[in-house]
Design a protein around this motif. Structure first.
Motif, PDB file in Angstrom:
ATOM      1  N   ASP A  81       0.331  -3.833   0.013  1.00  0.00           N
ATOM      2  CA  ASP A  81       0.857  -3.943   1.372  1.00  0.00           C
ATOM      3  C   ASP A  81       2.280  -4.489   1.361  1.00  0.00           C
ATOM      4  OD1 ASP A  81       0.336  -3.747   4.256  1.00  0.00           O
ATOM      5  OD2 ASP A  81       0.529  -5.930   4.239  1.00  0.00           O
ATOM      6  N   HIS A  82       2.537  -5.468   0.503  1.00  0.00           N
ATOM      7  CA  HIS A  82       3.889  -6.029   0.381  1.00  0.00           C
ATOM      8  C   HIS A  82       4.858  -4.971  -0.139  1.00  0.00           C
ATOM      9  CE1 HIS A  82       7.194  -8.662  -0.808  1.00  0.00           C
ATOM     10  NE2 HIS A  82       7.098  -8.177  -2.037  1.00  0.00           N
ATOM     11  N   PHE A  83       4.463  -4.246  -1.172  1.00  0.00           N
ATOM     12  CA  PHE A  83       5.354  -3.223  -1.735  1.00  0.00           C
ATOM     13  C   PHE A  83       5.549  -2.066  -0.760  1.00  0.00           C
ATOM     14  CE2 PHE A  83       3.774  -4.790  -6.076  1.00  0.00           C
ATOM     15  CZ  PHE A  83       4.837  -5.674  -6.186  1.00  0.00           C
ATOM     16  N   LEU A  84       4.565  -1.796   0.094  1.00  0.00           N
ATOM     17  CA  LEU A  84       4.715  -0.755   1.113  1.00  0.00           C
ATOM     18  C   LEU A  84       5.831  -1.138   2.087  1.00  0.00           C
ATOM     19  CD1 LEU A  84       3.810   1.788   2.609  1.00  0.00           C
ATOM     20  CD2 LEU A  84       2.033   0.417   3.716  1.00  0.00           C
ATOM     21  N   ARG A  85       5.807  -2.372   2.562  1.00  0.00           N
ATOM     22  CA  ARG A  85       6.864  -2.815   3.483  1.00  0.00           C
ATOM     23  C   ARG A  85       8.227  -2.803   2.792  1.00  0.00           C
ATOM     24  NH1 ARG A  85       2.943  -6.784   4.526  1.00  0.00           N
ATOM     25  NH2 ARG A  85       4.184  -8.331   3.387  1.00  0.00           N
ATOM     26  N   LYS A  86       8.240  -3.217   1.536  1.00  0.00           N
ATOM     27  CA  LYS A  86       9.495  -3.251   0.779  1.00  0.00           C
ATOM     28  C   LYS A  86      10.055  -1.846   0.575  1.00  0.00           C
ATOM     29  CE  LYS A  86      11.304  -5.090  -3.608  1.00  0.00           C
ATOM     30  NZ  LYS A  86      10.934  -5.811  -4.858  1.00  0.00           N
ATOM     31  N   ALA A  87       9.175  -0.893   0.244  1.00  0.00           N
ATOM     32  CA  ALA A  87       9.616   0.491   0.030  1.00  0.00           C
ATOM     33  C   ALA A  87      10.095   1.118   1.334  1.00  0.00           C
ATOM     34  CB  ALA A  87       8.473   1.306  -0.573  1.00  0.00           C
ATOM     35  N   ASN A  88       9.410   0.834   2.438  1.00  0.00           N
ATOM     36  CA  ASN A  88       9.857   1.350   3.740  1.00  0.00           C
ATOM     37  C   ASN A  88      11.279   0.905   4.045  1.00  0.00           C
ATOM     38  OD1 ASN A  88       7.735   2.942   4.763  1.00  0.00           O
ATOM     39  ND2 ASN A  88       6.581   1.144   5.395  1.00  0.00           N
ATOM     40  N   GLN A  89      11.535  -0.377   3.809  1.00  0.00           N
ATOM     41  CA  GLN A  89      12.871  -0.909   4.084  1.00  0.00           C
ATOM     42  C   GLN A  89      13.914  -0.283   3.168  1.00  0.00           C
ATOM     43  OE1 GLN A  89      13.117  -5.164   3.668  1.00  0.00           O
ATOM     44  NE2 GLN A  89      15.029  -5.318   4.788  1.00  0.00           N
ATOM     45  N   LYS A  90      13.562  -0.108   1.917  1.00  0.00           N
ATOM     46  CA  LYS A  90      14.505   0.445   0.939  1.00  0.00           C
ATOM     47  C   LYS A  90      14.800   1.910   1.205  1.00  0.00           C
ATOM     48  CE  LYS A  90      14.883   1.370  -4.048  1.00  0.00           C
ATOM     49  NZ  LYS A  90      14.221   1.200  -5.376  1.00  0.00           N
ATOM     50  N   LEU A  91      13.760   2.677   1.577  1.00  0.00           N
ATOM     51  CA  LEU A  91      13.893   4.126   1.704  1.00  0.00           C
ATOM     52  C   LEU A  91      14.106   4.591   3.143  1.00  0.00           C
ATOM     53  CD1 LEU A  91      10.976   5.019  -0.738  1.00  0.00           C
ATOM     54  CD2 LEU A  91      13.426   5.074  -1.242  1.00  0.00           C
ATOM     55  N   GLY A  92      14.054   3.650   4.086  1.00  0.00           N
ATOM     56  CA  GLY A  92      14.249   4.021   5.475  1.00  0.00           C
ATOM     57  C   GLY A  92      13.106   4.832   6.049  1.00  0.00           C
ATOM     58  N   LYS A  93      11.888   4.579   5.581  1.00  0.00           N
ATOM     59  CA  LYS A  93      10.719   5.307   6.075  1.00  0.00           C
ATOM     60  C   LYS A  93       9.832   4.376   6.908  1.00  0.00           C
ATOM     61  CE  LYS A  93       9.059   8.772   4.068  1.00  0.00           C
ATOM     62  NZ  LYS A  93       8.333   9.758   3.237  1.00  0.00           N
ATOM     63  N   HIS A  94       8.773   4.964   7.489  1.00  0.00           N
ATOM     64  CA  HIS A  94       7.924   4.192   8.395  1.00  0.00           C
ATOM     65  C   HIS A  94       6.452   4.456   8.104  1.00  0.00           C
ATOM     66  CE1 HIS A  94      11.508   3.170  10.716  1.00  0.00           C
ATOM     67  NE2 HIS A  94      11.852   4.449  10.637  1.00  0.00           N
ATOM     68  N   VAL A  95       6.086   4.377   6.843  1.00  0.00           N
ATOM     69  CA  VAL A  95       4.680   4.529   6.459  1.00  0.00           C
ATOM     70  C   VAL A  95       3.961   3.229   6.798  1.00  0.00           C
ATOM     71  CG1 VAL A  95       3.082   5.046   4.581  1.00  0.00           C
ATOM     72  CG2 VAL A  95       5.353   6.104   4.620  1.00  0.00           C
ATOM     73  N   ARG A  96       2.911   3.343   7.614  1.00  0.00           N
ATOM     74  CA  ARG A  96       2.284   2.133   8.145  1.00  0.00           C
ATOM     75  C   ARG A  96       1.178   1.576   7.262  1.00  0.00           C
ATOM     76  NH1 ARG A  96       2.500   4.720  13.497  1.00  0.00           N
ATOM     77  NH2 ARG A  96       0.306   5.295  13.193  1.00  0.00           N
ATOM     78  N   GLU A  97       0.469   2.431   6.534  1.00  0.00           N
ATOM     79  CA  GLU A  97      -0.726   1.956   5.854  1.00  0.00           C
ATOM     80  C   GLU A  97      -1.050   2.794   4.628  1.00  0.00           C
ATOM     81  OE1 GLU A  97      -3.778   2.340   8.737  1.00  0.00           O
ATOM     82  OE2 GLU A  97      -3.797   4.543   8.659  1.00  0.00           O
ATOM     83  N   ILE A  98      -1.981   2.278   3.850  1.00  0.00           N
ATOM     84  CA  ILE A  98      -2.537   2.990   2.695  1.00  0.00           C
ATOM     85  C   ILE A  98      -3.949   3.395   3.064  1.00  0.00           C
ATOM     86  CG2 ILE A  98      -3.128   2.816   0.243  1.00  0.00           C
ATOM     87  CD1 ILE A  98      -1.026   0.560   0.070  1.00  0.00           C
TER      88      ILE A  98
END
Length: 396
Positions: free
Chosen positions: A258-275
């Motif tokens: 979950d932490h890496f998901l938020r980090k990747a969203n910020q880095k890549l400019g995406k908005h994936v909410r969940e796994i």
């Protein structure tokens, strides 16, 4: 001395042959006054003790809140093995003791080292990192200790080493097991004498550096094989911490993912909410030979490929999708788990990871409370007795 207590309403005067200095007569009023005085003194002392205990408790609470594991920046996880490490980090950081971090590649040894530095009195001084396994032996000595002009071909100017660059701070020496025997001797001297000599120079320079060393190798085995100096090992092994691999703490995978998901969203400019539950089940089953670093890369990979708001199994790297674990790639098809089995295991692991807190579990799984209860009933899952209160049923 003779002590006499006369508790009659009207005590009589006594006539004794002994000296008055050796006889002590107490009436009921005398004893009452003594008891009142003692009670007042005890209350005063009790109040002092209570205030002292309150001060001590407040100090402990303040220290605990300041250094609670959840507040140690950069370290994420709820497993008992990780919490044990986090509990001792503030106490280790409070001293200048040399620390040896052991663990597989990718477990987060540098993250732990940085946390120790940030919690220490050296926090405002440099934190210098050097990977002994990534620098050729001929250059590593110069990197660590510096060199004087003309010390070797190409040494056109005098240069500080990393020990001097880290003055007042912390030097993190990674992959220390890769150091040559000759360099091990010089490192041992630097630690013992707190001084160095630049390559090609004679001047002794005092150093004020805390050393944190790390390795993914078994140093004890290297000592037995004669490839690592025993005296240096003992010097480093004053405080040893083993960082557990990710496969030994699967309960940390959901929170890390979950932490890496938020980090990747910020880095890549995406908005994936969940796994998705199916993708999370694959993450939980995988053995993670690359540990936390591999998990971070896998989540970033999945965020890049995700086309919706959820990471699906097909978004994950192939090695995670096609095998339950690297060691089980040859498993017979008839032993492959069904989707129901995968879902049940994922629900169980999520419930356990979040302490059967159904509000958190439904949020992490992306389902309603009624759906969760229905699935728990279908799979025969019952909350532990200690957790059965306060979680609420489908209608709460």
């Amino acid at each position: 001395p003779i002590f006499i207590a006369d508790l009659r309403p009207e005590p009589e005067r006594l006539h004794l042959e002994r000296s008055p200095e050796s006889v002590f007569l107490f009436t009921a009023d005398d004893l009452r006054a003594i008891c009142q005085d003692n009670l007042a003194a005890n209350r005063k002392n009790a109040l002092k003790l209570e205030n002292l205990l309150r001060e001590q408790a407040a100090a402990v609470l303040e220290w605990r809140q300041k250094h609670t594991p959840s507040r140690i920046e950069g370290i994420i996880g709820r497993s008992a093995s990780l919490q044990r490490i986090l509990d001792v980090l503030p106490r280790i950081a409070a001293t200048d003791i040399t620390v040896l971090l052991e663990g597989e590649s990718g477990t987060g040894k540098e993250v732990i080292a940085r946390a120790i530095h940030r919690l220490s009195k050296r926090a405002h001084s440099p934190f210098v990192v050097v990977n002994a396994g990534a620098i050729p032996e001929t250059l590593l000595e110069s990197e660590l200790f510096g060199h004087v002009r003309g010390a070797f071909t190409g040494a056109h100017a005098e240069k500080k080493g990393l020990f001097e660059e880290a003055t007042g701070g912390t030097l993190f020496l990674d992959e220390i097991g890769e150091m040559s025997p000759a360099l091990q001797v010089k490192l041992l001297r630097a630690l013992q004498e707190r001084e160095i000599r630049r390559v090609g120079g004679n001047r002794v320079r005092k150093i004020d550096v805390r050393l944190i060393a790390a390795t993914n190798r078994d140093l004890q085995r290297l000592v037995r094989e004669g490839r690592f100096r025993q005296d240096l090992y003992y010097r480093l092994n004053v405080m040893r911490l083993r960082i557990p691999p990710l496969r030994e703490r699967p309960e940390d995978i959901p929170v890390l993912a979950d932490h890496f998901l938020r980090k990747a969203n910020q880095k890549l400019g995406k908005h994936v909410r969940e796994i998705s539950p199916q993708a999370m089940a694959l993450l939980l089953r995988y053995r993670w030979p690359g540990n936390v670093r591999e998990l971070e890369n896998a989540i970033e990979h999945a965020v890049v490929l995700a086309v919706g708001h959820s990471i699906l199994p097909e978004d994950l790297p192939q090695e995670i999708r096609t095998s339950a674990t690297p060691a089980e790639t040859t498993a017979a098809p008839e032993h492959w788990p069904t989707l129901e089995e995968v879902e049940r295991q994922h629900i169980v692991q999520t419930l356990e990871a979040f302490g059967w807190n159904l509000a958190l579990v439904t949020k992490k799984l992306g389902i309603s409370r009624a759906t969760l209860w229905r699935k728990m009933k279908a799979y025969g899952l019952q909350p532990p007795v200690s957790n059965s209160r306060g979680n609420g049923g489908p209608g709460q």
